[in-house]
Write a protein that holds these residues in place. Structure first.
Motif, PDB file in Angstrom:
ATOM      1  N   ASN A 103       0.808  -1.224   0.000  1.00 45.16           N
ATOM      2  CA  ASN A 103       0.000   0.000   0.000  1.00 45.16           C
ATOM      3  C   ASN A 103       0.839   1.270   0.000  1.00 45.16           C
ATOM      4  O   ASN A 103       0.422   2.283  -0.576  1.00 45.16           O
ATOM      5  CB  ASN A 103      -0.938  -0.008   1.210  1.00 45.16           C
ATOM      6  CG  ASN A 103      -2.060  -1.022   1.061  1.00 45.16           C
ATOM      7  OD1 ASN A 103      -2.885  -0.915   0.166  1.00 45.16           O
ATOM      8  ND2 ASN A 103      -2.081  -2.026   1.922  1.00 45.16           N
ATOM      9  N   GLY A 104       2.003   1.223   0.622  1.00 47.32           N
ATOM     10  CA  GLY A 104       2.825   2.422   0.678  1.00 47.32           C
ATOM     11  C   GLY A 104       3.633   2.684  -0.570  1.00 47.32           C
ATOM     12  O   GLY A 104       3.911   3.835  -0.905  1.00 47.32           O
ATOM     13  N   LEU A 105       4.016   1.618  -1.298  1.00 48.38           N
ATOM     14  CA  LEU A 105       4.896   1.789  -2.455  1.00 48.38           C
ATOM     15  C   LEU A 105       4.254   1.359  -3.769  1.00 48.38           C
ATOM     16  O   LEU A 105       3.943   2.205  -4.619  1.00 48.38           O
ATOM     17  CB  LEU A 105       6.194   1.007  -2.227  1.00 48.38           C
ATOM     18  CG  LEU A 105       7.221   1.060  -3.365  1.00 48.38           C
ATOM     19  CD1 LEU A 105       7.673   2.495  -3.608  1.00 48.38           C
ATOM     20  CD2 LEU A 105       8.412   0.156  -3.045  1.00 48.38           C
ATOM     21  N   LEU A 106       4.042   0.063  -3.942  1.00 47.88           N
ATOM     22  CA  LEU A 106       3.653  -0.449  -5.258  1.00 47.88           C
ATOM     23  C   LEU A 106       2.344   0.144  -5.770  1.00 47.88           C
ATOM     24  O   LEU A 106       2.251   0.536  -6.943  1.00 47.88           O
ATOM     25  CB  LEU A 106       3.556  -1.973  -5.218  1.00 47.88           C
ATOM     26  CG  LEU A 106       4.892  -2.711  -5.095  1.00 47.88           C
ATOM     27  CD1 LEU A 106       4.662  -4.212  -4.956  1.00 47.88           C
ATOM     28  CD2 LEU A 106       5.775  -2.421  -6.302  1.00 47.88           C
ATOM     29  N   LYS A 107       1.317   0.205  -4.929  1.00 49.13           N
ATOM     30  CA  LYS A 107       0.031   0.708  -5.398  1.00 49.13           C
ATOM     31  C   LYS A 107       0.088   2.190  -5.768  1.00 49.13           C
ATOM     32  O   LYS A 107      -0.745   2.664  -6.542  1.00 49.13           O
ATOM     33  CB  LYS A 107      -1.051   0.477  -4.331  1.00 49.13           C
ATOM     34  CG  LYS A 107      -1.387  -0.986  -4.126  1.00 49.13           C
ATOM     35  CD  LYS A 107      -2.435  -1.185  -3.048  1.00 49.13           C
ATOM     36  CE  LYS A 107      -3.785  -0.690  -3.487  1.00 49.13           C
ATOM     37  NZ  LYS A 107      -4.315  -1.486  -4.610  1.00 49.13           N
ATOM     38  N   GLU A 108       1.068   2.898  -5.235  1.00 51.83           N
ATOM     39  CA  GLU A 108       1.162   4.335  -5.496  1.00 51.83           C
ATOM     40  C   GLU A 108       2.063   4.667  -6.695  1.00 51.83           C
ATOM     41  O   GLU A 108       1.988   5.776  -7.218  1.00 51.83           O
ATOM     42  CB  GLU A 108       1.674   5.056  -4.248  1.00 51.83           C
ATOM     43  CG  GLU A 108       0.754   4.915  -3.041  1.00 51.83           C
ATOM     44  CD  GLU A 108      -0.661   5.420  -3.325  1.00 51.83           C
ATOM     45  OE1 GLU A 108      -0.805   6.450  -4.023  1.00 51.83           O
ATOM     46  OE2 GLU A 108      -1.615   4.766  -2.865  1.00 51.83           O
ATOM     47  N   PHE A 143      -1.965  -2.642  -9.183  1.00 55.31           N
ATOM     48  CA  PHE A 143      -0.796  -3.482  -8.882  1.00 55.31           C
ATOM     49  C   PHE A 143      -0.105  -3.012  -7.605  1.00 55.31           C
ATOM     50  O   PHE A 143       0.393  -1.903  -7.562  1.00 55.31           O
ATOM     51  CB  PHE A 143       0.200  -3.427 -10.041  1.00 55.31           C
ATOM     52  CG  PHE A 143       1.353  -4.377  -9.893  1.00 55.31           C
ATOM     53  CD1 PHE A 143       1.197  -5.715 -10.201  1.00 55.31           C
ATOM     54  CD2 PHE A 143       2.587  -3.937  -9.464  1.00 55.31           C
ATOM     55  CE1 PHE A 143       2.257  -6.605 -10.079  1.00 55.31           C
ATOM     56  CE2 PHE A 143       3.653  -4.816  -9.333  1.00 55.31           C
ATOM     57  CZ  PHE A 143       3.486  -6.150  -9.648  1.00 55.31           C
ATOM     58  N   VAL A 144      -0.073  -3.822  -6.562  1.00 59.34           N
ATOM     59  CA  VAL A 144      -0.697  -5.125  -6.406  1.00 59.34           C
ATOM     60  C   VAL A 144      -1.916  -4.997  -5.482  1.00 59.34           C
ATOM     61  O   VAL A 144      -2.230  -3.894  -5.058  1.00 59.34           O
ATOM     62  CB  VAL A 144       0.313  -6.133  -5.804  1.00 59.34           C
ATOM     63  CG1 VAL A 144       1.421  -6.451  -6.784  1.00 59.34           C
ATOM     64  CG2 VAL A 144       0.900  -5.635  -4.490  1.00 59.34           C
ATOM     65  N   LEU A 192      -5.270 -11.031 -12.336  1.00 58.97           N
ATOM     66  CA  LEU A 192      -4.668 -12.215 -11.736  1.00 58.97           C
ATOM     67  C   LEU A 192      -3.259 -11.931 -11.226  1.00 58.97           C
ATOM     68  O   LEU A 192      -2.900 -12.331 -10.112  1.00 58.97           O
ATOM     69  CB  LEU A 192      -4.640 -13.357 -12.758  1.00 58.97           C
ATOM     70  CG  LEU A 192      -3.986 -14.663 -12.301  1.00 58.97           C
ATOM     71  CD1 LEU A 192      -4.714 -15.242 -11.091  1.00 58.97           C
ATOM     72  CD2 LEU A 192      -3.963 -15.672 -13.456  1.00 58.97           C
ATOM     73  N   SER A 193      -2.449 -11.241 -12.020  1.00 58.85           N
ATOM     74  CA  SER A 193      -1.073 -10.957 -11.590  1.00 58.85           C
ATOM     75  C   SER A 193      -1.040 -10.047 -10.371  1.00 58.85           C
ATOM     76  O   SER A 193      -0.141 -10.163  -9.528  1.00 58.85           O
ATOM     77  CB  SER A 193      -0.263 -10.334 -12.737  1.00 58.85           C
ATOM     78  OG  SER A 193      -0.836  -9.119 -13.171  1.00 58.85           O
TER      79      SER A 193
END
Length: 220
Positions: A103-108, A143-144, A192-193
């Protein structure tokens, strides 16, 4: 299976999936179409909302119960309960996996539109493979999956279960994670990924931290 072997298996699975979805990005579209019918995603509806709420809340309820058990054990109210090192393991794995990495990195920074936002499923944005990071989503992107990562965190308390119950607990954590992933895809919220990598990344962090936890148990 020992934690070291689980870590190797998970790392190999992660590398294999990174290659698979990079070489075959349409796999995400094929899987999403399985949950899409008559112009909408099949998970939308009252039953789906109830299921989503349950799978969202359950890991936090489990953590709260474990913390209560720790306090009860710490103050002599119960013979059983996690020790301080176990609590650190549980909190750190939740904070570093679902919290910081997902939540802190990838989704942003991923900028990947969710299925429901893409042209193929009635949205207005282009489908983007997981590795491109050039989509039109600006924040809280596909993602993700944060919810799948939180469900995957249940592997952490499962690894703390007594040996006779550990295999069953780990199996239950995997089933719980897979069910959350299917539900998020049925909502059109993730590909899915998104769900696969949310689980695998979280598992890797948990298994690395679990090795730290076990080393502390072996110290005199």
């Amino acid at each position: 299976m020992p934690t070291s072997k689980m870590l190797i298996v998970t790392l190999v699975a992660t590398l294999a999936c990174l290659a698979l979805f990079a070489l075959w990005p349409d796999l995400d579209l094929l899987a999403a179409r399985f949950f899409y019918d008559a112009g909408h995603f099949v998970g939308r509806g009252p039953a789906g909302e109830i299921g989503r709420r349950f799978f969202y809340d359950a890991p936090y309820v489990l953590l709260a119960l474990l913390l209560v058990a720790y306090v009860a054990h710490r103050f002599g109210c119960s013979r059983r309960g996690p020790d301080g090192r176990a609590v650190i393991f549980l909190l750190a794995s939740l904070a570093l996996g679902p919290g910081l990495l997902v939540n802190g990195l990838l989704k942003e920074v991923s900028h990947r539109p969710r299925p429901e936002q893409t042209l193929e499923f009635g949205g207005s944005w282009r489908f983007r493979p997981y590795e491109t990071f050039d989509g039109e989503c600006r924040r809280n992107c596909s993602f993700v999956s944060g919810e799948v990562a939180t469900s995957a965190w249940t592997l952490a308390p499962a690894l703390l279960a007594p040996p006779p119950l550990r295999a069953l607990a780990v199996g239950a954590a995997l089933v719980f994670t897979a069910t959350t992933a299917a539900l998020r895809m049925a909502f059109g919220g993730h590909y899915l990924s998104d769900t696969v990598f949310a689980a695998l990344f979280t598992f890797l962090i948990i298994l690395i931290l679990h090795r730290w936890y076990l080393r502390g148990l072996s110290e005199p």
